[in-house]
Design a protein around this motif. Structure first.
Motif, PDB file in Angstrom:
ATOM      1  N   LEU A 169      13.828  15.297   4.579  1.00  0.00           N
ATOM      2  CA  LEU A 169      12.405  15.267   4.874  1.00  0.00           C
ATOM      3  C   LEU A 169      11.818  13.941   4.408  1.00  0.00           C
ATOM      4  O   LEU A 169      12.018  13.545   3.261  1.00  0.00           O
ATOM      5  CB  LEU A 169      11.682  16.432   4.193  1.00  0.00           C
ATOM      6  CG  LEU A 169      10.242  16.643   4.652  1.00  0.00           C
ATOM      7  CD1 LEU A 169       9.934  18.128   4.760  1.00  0.00           C
ATOM      8  CD2 LEU A 169       9.258  15.983   3.721  1.00  0.00           C
ATOM      9  N   VAL A 170      11.133  13.260   5.319  1.00  0.00           N
ATOM     10  CA  VAL A 170      10.431  12.018   5.020  1.00  0.00           C
ATOM     11  C   VAL A 170       8.943  12.344   5.030  1.00  0.00           C
ATOM     12  O   VAL A 170       8.474  13.059   5.928  1.00  0.00           O
ATOM     13  CB  VAL A 170      10.713  10.952   6.104  1.00  0.00           C
ATOM     14  CG1 VAL A 170       9.828   9.727   5.907  1.00  0.00           C
ATOM     15  CG2 VAL A 170      12.175  10.570   6.124  1.00  0.00           C
ATOM     16  N   ALA A 171       8.195  11.831   4.057  1.00  0.00           N
ATOM     17  CA  ALA A 171       6.738  12.007   4.058  1.00  0.00           C
ATOM     18  C   ALA A 171       6.082  10.744   3.521  1.00  0.00           C
ATOM     19  O   ALA A 171       6.640  10.064   2.657  1.00  0.00           O
ATOM     20  CB  ALA A 171       6.332  13.220   3.223  1.00  0.00           C
ATOM     21  N   ALA A 172       4.900  10.455   4.059  1.00  0.00           N
ATOM     22  CA  ALA A 172       4.185   9.249   3.634  1.00  0.00           C
ATOM     23  C   ALA A 172       2.686   9.437   3.811  1.00  0.00           C
ATOM     24  O   ALA A 172       2.241  10.191   4.677  1.00  0.00           O
ATOM     25  CB  ALA A 172       4.642   8.043   4.454  1.00  0.00           C
ATOM     26  N   CYS A 173       1.954   8.728   2.982  1.00  0.00           N
ATOM     27  CA  CYS A 173       0.510   8.630   3.162  1.00  0.00           C
ATOM     28  C   CYS A 173       0.238   7.340   3.913  1.00  0.00           C
ATOM     29  O   CYS A 173       1.094   6.464   3.992  1.00  0.00           O
ATOM     30  CB  CYS A 173      -0.198   8.621   1.811  1.00  0.00           C
ATOM     31  SG  CYS A 173       0.299   7.249   0.741  1.00  0.00           S
ATOM     32  N   ALA A 174      -0.965   7.235   4.463  1.00  0.00           N
ATOM     33  CA  ALA A 174      -1.349   6.009   5.159  1.00  0.00           C
ATOM     34  C   ALA A 174      -2.843   5.792   4.981  1.00  0.00           C
ATOM     35  O   ALA A 174      -3.563   6.706   4.591  1.00  0.00           O
ATOM     36  CB  ALA A 174      -0.996   6.106   6.642  1.00  0.00           C
ATOM     37  N   ALA A 175      -3.279   4.607   5.275  1.00  0.00           N
ATOM     38  CA  ALA A 175      -4.672   4.227   5.073  1.00  0.00           C
ATOM     39  C   ALA A 175      -5.626   5.176   5.792  1.00  0.00           C
ATOM     40  O   ALA A 175      -5.305   5.720   6.844  1.00  0.00           O
ATOM     41  CB  ALA A 175      -4.883   2.807   5.566  1.00  0.00           C
ATOM     42  N   GLY A 176      -6.789   5.364   5.198  1.00  0.00           N
ATOM     43  CA  GLY A 176      -7.832   6.153   5.842  1.00  0.00           C
ATOM     44  C   GLY A 176      -7.648   7.650   5.763  1.00  0.00           C
ATOM     45  O   GLY A 176      -8.269   8.385   6.513  1.00  0.00           O
ATOM     46  N   GLY A 177      -6.789   8.148   4.881  1.00  0.00           N
ATOM     47  CA  GLY A 177      -6.589   9.584   4.739  1.00  0.00           C
ATOM     48  C   GLY A 177      -5.581  10.168   5.698  1.00  0.00           C
ATOM     49  O   GLY A 177      -5.576  11.372   5.942  1.00  0.00           O
ATOM     50  N   GLN A 178      -4.702   9.354   6.239  1.00  0.00           N
ATOM     51  CA  GLN A 178      -3.692   9.847   7.166  1.00  0.00           C
ATOM     52  C   GLN A 178      -2.402  10.191   6.424  1.00  0.00           C
ATOM     53  O   GLN A 178      -2.193   9.777   5.299  1.00  0.00           O
ATOM     54  CB  GLN A 178      -3.411   8.795   8.230  1.00  0.00           C
ATOM     55  CG  GLN A 178      -4.626   8.438   9.041  1.00  0.00           C
ATOM     56  CD  GLN A 178      -4.368   7.242   9.930  1.00  0.00           C
ATOM     57  OE1 GLN A 178      -3.250   6.982  10.337  1.00  0.00           O
ATOM     58  NE2 GLN A 178      -5.420   6.513  10.234  1.00  0.00           N
ATOM     59  N   GLY A 179      -1.544  10.931   7.087  1.00  0.00           N
ATOM     60  CA  GLY A 179      -0.245  11.256   6.522  1.00  0.00           C
ATOM     61  C   GLY A 179       0.752  11.556   7.624  1.00  0.00           C
ATOM     62  O   GLY A 179       0.383  11.747   8.780  1.00  0.00           O
ATOM     63  N   HIS A 180       2.001  11.617   7.231  1.00  0.00           N
ATOM     64  CA  HIS A 180       3.085  11.776   8.198  1.00  0.00           C
ATOM     65  C   HIS A 180       4.248  12.480   7.516  1.00  0.00           C
ATOM     66  O   HIS A 180       4.478  12.289   6.324  1.00  0.00           O
ATOM     67  CB  HIS A 180       3.518  10.387   8.679  1.00  0.00           C
ATOM     68  CG  HIS A 180       4.791  10.395   9.437  1.00  0.00           C
ATOM     69  ND1 HIS A 180       6.003  10.101   8.861  1.00  0.00           N
ATOM     70  CD2 HIS A 180       5.049  10.678  10.724  1.00  0.00           C
ATOM     71  CE1 HIS A 180       6.961  10.200   9.781  1.00  0.00           C
ATOM     72  NE2 HIS A 180       6.393  10.546  10.912  1.00  0.00           N
TER      73      HIS A 180
END
Length: 189
Positions: A169-180
């Protein structure tokens, strides 16, 4: 330790806690991932490393949930893939800041957070630390913008091969309150 204690905070000066010592550092880097159907890869003479089983993108309120993308995306991708945390052999989460990882782990382990912010009956649950970012994360390896996602995916694929696991499982946050988040499945060797 003394030198790290003297570093000035990057945010909420002078009382913040995020410094250069507990943040992922920007590095040079490049990556490429070839994505295609298994049939096409085999026809072209390639041996796949892994399957992309499923993926999700999420967004939260950036005011108070800015870097909690992994907390929100992990249960969604697991549900879509028909899996649970216990089915995952390898976890790779992007580490923007040490505090961001700690906040995600705390939120994932909180019934209150799950009920209050995510509309769940209970907590998400946390990845076992003996399966989490074992080859180093963004805090130790760096964060080359545009390449970190590929690094996470290829690390999962290689760890699954080396460790004999089936799902990562890969997970990440991103700018502006995004995630993946995405589920990677080992390709039979």
């Amino acid at each position: 330790m003394e030198q790290m204690g003297k570093l000035k905070p990057a945010f909420v000066k002078p009382h913040g806690t995020v410094t250069a010592a507990n943040s992922s550092f920007l590095t040079d880097g490049a990556s490429a991932v070839l994505i295609m159907s298994e049939e096409k890869a085999v026809a072209m003479g390639f041996k796949p490393k892994a399957y992309l089983r499923d993926f999700v993108y999420v967004s939260q309120d950036p005011k108070d949930q800015l870097l909690l993308g992994p907390t929100y995306s992990t249960p969604k991708v697991l549900e879509r893939a028909g899996l649970s945390l216990n089915d995952i052999d390898v976890f790779e989460f992007h580490e923007a800041f040490a505090g961001q990882i700690m906040a995600n782990l705390k939120a994932m382990d909180s019934d209150w957070f799950g009920q209050t912010y995510m509309g769940r009956k209970s907590k998400v649950g946390t990845p076992p630390m003996e399966k989490f970012n074992l080859w180093g994360g963004s805090l130790s390896l760096g964060h080359p913008f545009g390449a970190t996602g590929c690094r996470l995916v290829t690390t999962v694929a290689h760890r699954l091969q080396k460790e004999g696991g089936q799902y990562g499982l890969v997970a990440a946050c991103a700018a502006g309150g995004q995630g993946h988040a995405m589920v990677i499945e080992a390709y039979p060797q």
